[in-house]
Scaffold this active site. Sequence first.
Site, short mmCIF file in Angstrom:
data_model
loop_
_atom_site.label_atom_id
_atom_site.label_comp_id
_atom_site.label_asym_id
_atom_site.label_seq_id
_atom_site.Cartn_x
_atom_site.Cartn_y
_atom_site.Cartn_z
N TYR A 58 0.83 -1.20 0.00
CA TYR A 58 0.00 0.00 0.00
C TYR A 58 0.87 1.25 0.00
O TYR A 58 1.98 1.24 0.54
CB TYR A 58 -0.88 0.02 1.26
N GLN A 70 -10.17 5.26 -1.65
CA GLN A 70 -10.56 3.84 -1.50
C GLN A 70 -9.32 2.95 -1.35
O GLN A 70 -8.45 2.92 -2.23
CB GLN A 70 -11.42 3.33 -2.68
N LEU A 71 -9.27 2.30 -0.21
CA LEU A 71 -8.11 1.45 0.10
C LEU A 71 -7.84 0.48 -1.05
O LEU A 71 -8.72 -0.27 -1.46
CB LEU A 71 -8.37 0.66 1.38
N HIS A 72 -6.63 0.55 -1.57
CA HIS A 72 -6.29 -0.36 -2.67
C HIS A 72 -4.91 -0.94 -2.47
O HIS A 72 -3.96 -0.25 -2.11
CB HIS A 72 -6.40 0.35 -4.03
N LEU A 73 -4.83 -2.23 -2.72
CA LEU A 73 -3.57 -2.96 -2.62
C LEU A 73 -2.93 -3.01 -4.01
O LEU A 73 -3.57 -3.42 -4.98
CB LEU A 73 -3.84 -4.39 -2.12
#
Length: 707
Positions: A596, A604-607
């Site tokens: 991350y 928006q949490l994104h990997l």
Amino acid sequence: MGAPGSGKSTFCDLVMRVSTRPWVRICQDTIGNGKAGTKNQCLTGAASALKEGKSVFIDRCNLDREQRADFVKLVGPQVEKHAVVLDLPAKLCISRSVKRTGHEGNLQGGKAAAVVNRMLQKKELPKLNEGYARITVCQDEKDVQAAINTYTALGPSDKLPPGFFGQKNSDAKVQLGIMKFLKKKDPPGCSDTVSNVSPENIQSHATKERDSNQVVESHEEPKMASAGSNISLENIPTLAFPSISTADFHFNLDKASDIIVEKVEEYVNKLGNARLVLVDLSQNSKILSLVKAKAAEKNIDSKKFLTFAGNITKLYSEGGLHCTAIANATNWRLKPGGGGVNAAIFSAAGPALETATKATAGSLSPGKAIVVPLPSSSPLFSREGVTHVIHVLGPNMNPQRPNHLNNDYVKGCQILREAYSALFDGFASIVRTQGEPSKDNFEKELKREPQPEQGSTNGDQKAKREAAPEVDMNKKYKSFVKELGPNVGSSGDGNTGEQTRKAWGSWAQALYDTAMHPERHKNIIIEKSDDVVVLNDLYPKAQKHLLVLARVEGLDRLADVQKEHLTLLKTMHGVGLKWAEMFLSENNSLIFRLGYHSVPSMRQLHLHVISQDFDSKHLKNKKHWNSFNSPFFRDSVDVIDEVSQNGRATLKDENFLSMELRCHRCRSAHPNIPRLKAHISSCQASFPAFLLQNGRLVLLEGKDADH
DNA sequence: GTTCTAGAAC
DNA sequence: GTTCTAGAAC
């Protein structure tokens, strides 16, 4: 000492132009009748100049100990030896070296970069025990100018104080603002001297490298890994203490700082590998700067004693500094309240500390200290990893308060010395009985707490894992103070959760919309479940680069992640891993990293699942590179560990994004993006050790990123 | 996050 | 003259 391009000749010239001292500059580049000569010529030249009563500059790179040893040995102790280290950013040296050999065209320039890189990899900062009376380390132009001024002002019979000057953070992770250096005009008149700084080094190395690639390909053991990465972590018993008696008790700051330094010096060696940290809340703390200056003068080991501006009750959670014990400047009744540090610590530690304190003692007299083990129910224990509070009472010089010493500083100083002795003795007793209270212990302690979401399968990984945050005082401290504001003090909890957050721009909403309304984005989504959505990055920064989005409203970034999201994080990791393995089955030469961005640009949490070739036309600037190749990139495995242990992930400062450009494999530095890309397209060096651990790199089984 | 572009660096 | 970066706009 300094790499080609660090400005050694300029330094000498500027000093010699004004100095009244009879200086001679011995420069290997010119010692052979204006041409490059040998080391022996330099030694002979220096010896004869010294015999004539001159002072001598050895204008030579001398980056490793062996190279400079002969010069130190040249004459006996009647001649004082100084080292001035021009430890400037690699990129700056490269840029200057390239410039001065530029007439030969690009190839020459490229070799200069290669040479500087290679030399810097061998760099060993000098130590006083090599035979120097004084060492000055300059890490930026300001330091260099200060050193020039110091040596310029030195008259024929003047002496400079001995010792080590300048910061020793040779493993500073961030070297910012190269452009700021480059934008500065060179000092007037240096352009004519710059052209003959150390070309011999460049020439000779360049010759050796004629057949090799234009840029250094370090196939050797990547020594730089330790300098630029997260491998070394402080894992040592640490006592954080406030300045005693200088706040409410009005003790004179100058006198107090003398006593602090004196006592620290006395104890720092007795304490073995343990560490002392003087803490003050104020950003512009006078006591901190006094002590810092005096400690530097006394050459106190900066690894064992540091000063830190921050809230003593939040050193770990806010400052990334794990302290096993903290000192409390308390009152004689050992009661909470009263403001200042005492109120802050009692409040942050909760009622458990009060109870534990009561059980140990009822009151305290000035100059004394008591050690109170902190119950695990205290938030200071569970959140900060503090195992002991040491209450200490200093002398009271405040006439407004009862029992003051009526300005008797003889008595006052004596009591303050006693207080610090008692405090450090108390800490020493903890260190002895605890053995090595370390981060590992801290983590073990934390693991005792019930953690229902946590499987027990990766316990082994945990033990080996590098404990959470690095200590990075300046960076940390800056963001830390920004959050707290200058006057947030003793009130304790409640104000730390909310950070100053930028609002999302309209362009930053794309991933959010994709996660929330996947049906509108069917064309780009390659996998969808209730928890996650997977898509190819619209502007991939490598051959394979995809994003795993969390489908949770309000989970905008890593900073929002809490323990309740642990399962989701593991799901995301699992999905990312599955895709990486799928790509690997198609192309077994790929290597992946999952992680991350500390501070993402898109909501928006994104990997990120990204292959390590970084072969992409979309990788265009420093931010692109450093967001995947500096500590700013947080490996998914580490995030999962941290969240499961501490309930949150550590975020790294955005300043990492402007860090100099370094190869992610061999760690060599490069002046710009095109050069870096040219280098990484062929660099096959093994990855830094840090990445080889704990599954941070994902590659084909049997294949070894180490070879 | 990208694109655009002025101006610095080469 | 060309390459490259950094900052603003979106």
